[in-house]
Every structure is written in C-alpha cells, then in structure tokens.
Design an enzyme around this catalytic site. Structure first.
Site, short mmCIF file in Angstrom:
data_model
loop_
_atom_site.label_atom_id
_atom_site.label_comp_id
_atom_site.label_asym_id
_atom_site.label_seq_id
_atom_site.Cartn_x
_atom_site.Cartn_y
_atom_site.Cartn_z
NE ARG A 148 -3.67 -2.53 0.78
CZ ARG A 148 -4.53 -3.06 -0.06
NH1 ARG A 148 -4.69 -2.54 -1.26
NH2 ARG A 148 -5.25 -4.12 0.28
CG HIS B 244 1.23 -21.20 5.71
ND1 HIS B 244 1.41 -22.55 5.94
CD2 HIS B 244 0.30 -20.79 6.63
CE1 HIS B 244 0.63 -22.93 6.95
NE2 HIS B 244 -0.05 -21.88 7.38
N GLY C 286 11.65 -14.77 8.72
CA GLY C 286 12.26 -13.98 7.67
C GLY C 286 13.60 -13.39 8.03
CG ASP D 62 3.56 -24.09 9.42
OD1 ASP D 62 4.80 -23.97 9.53
OD2 ASP D 62 2.78 -23.15 9.62
#
Length: 338
Positions: free
Chosen positions: A47, A107, A133, A190
């Site tokens: 954005r 994912h 990350g 997961d």
C-alpha cells in the site's frame, strides 16, 4: 526423501522472470532482498504511503502499488498475513495477474482451506523457508540458506516444480536444502507444530514452570533463569545434533531427571490433547475458528496478548535481559527495519 541443492536448480529460470513480492513483512523483506541480490528483477507490492513502502524504498527496491505490480509480473509471491490474503487476492491479484503466470505462496493455509481458489490458467506453487524472515535474510547474507519446502498445487506450464526450485535457489534455500511436499501436508504439519510444540506448547510449559516455582516461594529471577533463559541453551543443543546430542552434553543428574519427570509432565493426557489439536486442523475446524476470530477483529487474541504482556515472567525477564547487553546486540528482530 530427496533433498535438492544448488546443482539441482536452474537459477536462470527465475532470473528470466519479473517477480512481484506482495507484502514486505517478516518473510517479504527477506524474499525481496534475497532475490534482488541474486539478480532477479523484483518489485515489492504494498500500500502506498505505509511504513512497508518506505522500508522497501530505503532498501533500494522497486516499489509499486499491488494492482500495478501484479499486472507486469511473471510470478507473484504473496507474503501477507494469512488472514489478509483472501481479500487481496480477490480484489487486486486475481483480476490483474497475467494468464499463464505463476502464483506463489510461502504457506498453504489459504489454498488448502479454499480461502483462495486460484484461476485454472495459473501455475500455483509454494516456496516455504523453514525459519523466520530475519533468519532467511541473515543466512543468505552469510552465504548460506535456510532449508525450504517446495510444493506444486497447479502445473499448467509443466514447469512449475522447476520454477519453484529456481525461486528457492534465489532465496538461498538450495544452500540449506529443499524438500518437496504438498499444500495439505505443509499446512497441517506447520499448524500442528506451532500450536502443540513450538508456540502453544512451549509457551504454556515455560509459564507453568515459572508459576510453579514462584508460587512455591522461589525468587522470580531464579524461576526465569531456570524455565525460560536456559531453554535456549537446551534447544540449541537439540537443534545442533538432536535429542541424543543434548543428553550427551548435559549432566547425568539433568538427564536422569528428564527420564523420571518428563513423562509425568508430558503424559498420555498431553498426547490425547495433541491428537485433538491435530484433528481440529485436519477437519478444518481450527481454520474456521481463526477465520471467524479475524472477522470479529480478534477479540480473543487481543485479550490473550494483553494477559501475556502483563505476566510476571515478562516483567522480570525485561529486567534481567537489560543486565545482558549481548542479547540485544545479537537480536534477530529490529522493528525499525523489518
């Protein structure tokens, strides 16, 4: 199980494509910077005017609004929070993504639980580093890589797996090793790992241990060291060489106590609770709970966050960590940068 490394991936495949990374959070900043450093033509889609826009610009990356960035991309990797992906996909990705392009995720949640139903003309893949990350980025900079999973949901081009491997290589994954899975297996394992062991299980075990000691009159500082601080030392030994390596490294007293008390604390009742958690995940019940929580603006999660922040272990922990400046010096998370 086959493990793929650098020699198994054709890096030129991803370098020949225009890649748009939607999102610039924990995974987004790592993927975008790693691919950029690997010579891939990367555009970050966020954005305009938000903090992520400024952070991506400051990192020297090309930044555009989502719809515009998606239109020109050969591969679109969506790295947004699970709860935000369906709306963004429906409103900004699906109407703009090119026919025959590749749609990628880190994912499988939204695809597996049908919150995103990809167009039939698209390749649909997953590239999922098995680490946060910040670690994905730091390992890449070190010359290594975080082991990763790849999966193919739709293979319209006949080259989806090769594209996934190429992307993983550009992200450093083939340095650590890449394993092929599928969206169902990745999603369900997961979620189970997070809920039963890594986050839910570990957090409750630590808090309960801390509370047991302090309720018995022991100093909170001692309880913190024994139940939280030293956990990293033990986990690092297991991470390095497994449970046997950890037991080799600790005292006989600690190891004997593990065998006597461990099965009493984590017992048959715990196993049954884990099976129930897995069943909720497999049936989609947990997904429905999470989606509904989001629709009502996360009242339960907000309340639990507040309670956790107010827990005595947080107060004493902050004071003790201030005595250990080396922890902050090696911190994985810098909220001002990522």
């Amino acid at each position: 199980m086959k493990v793929y490394y650098d020699k198994d991936a054709d890096l030129s495949l991803i370098k020949g494509k225009k890649v748009t990374i939607v999102g610039y959070g924990s995974q987004g900043h790592a993927h975008a910077q790693n691919l950029n450093d690997s010579g891939v033509k990367v555009t970050v889609a966020v954005r305009k005017g938000g903090a992520s826009w400024d952070k991506a610009k400051a990192a020297g990356l090309k930044v555009e609004e989502i719809a515009k960035a998606v239109k020109t991309a050969d591969l679109v990797m969506i790295l947004l929070p699970d709860e935000n992906i369906p709306q963004v996909y429906k409103e900004e990705v699906e109407p703009n993504i090119k026919k025959g392009a590749t749609l990628a995720f880190a994912h499988g949640f939204n695809v597996h639980y049908n919150q995103v139903v990809p167009r039939e003309d698209l390749d649909v893949i997953m590239v999922a580093p098995k680490g946060p990350g910040h670690t994905v980025r730091s390992e890449y900079l070190r010359g290594g890589g975080v082991p990763s999973l790849i999966a193919v949901y739709q293979d319209k081009s006949g080259k989806a797996k090769d594209i996934a491997l190429s992307y993983a290589a550009a992200n450093g994954g083939t340095k650590g090793g890449v394993i092929e899975t599928n969206f169902k297996e990745e999603t369900e394992t997961d979620l189970f790992g997070e809920q039963a062991v890594l986050c839910g299980g570990a957090v409750e075990l630590v808090k309960m241990g801390f509370e047991t000691l302090t309720e018995a009159g022991y100093a909170p500082e001692m309880a913190y060291f024994e139940c939280l601080h030293e956990l990293k030392l033990i986990v690092d030994l297991m991470y390095e060489g497994g449970i046997a390596n950890m037991n080799y490294s600790i005292s006989n007293n600690a190891e004997y106590g593990e065998y006597v008390t461990g099965p009493e604390v984590i017992n048959a009742q715990s196993r049954e609770a884990m099976r129930n958690a897995l069943k909720r995940i497999q049936t989609g019940e947990y997904a429905k709970m999470f989606i509904q929580e989001g629709k009502t603006n996360y009242p339960s999660m907000t309340a639990r966050r507040r309670l956790n922040a107010e827990h005595p272990i947080e107060q004493v922990g902050g004071q003790l960590r201030d005595m250990m400046p080396w922890i902050k010096a090696k911190a994985l998370v810098d909220k001002s940068k990522n």
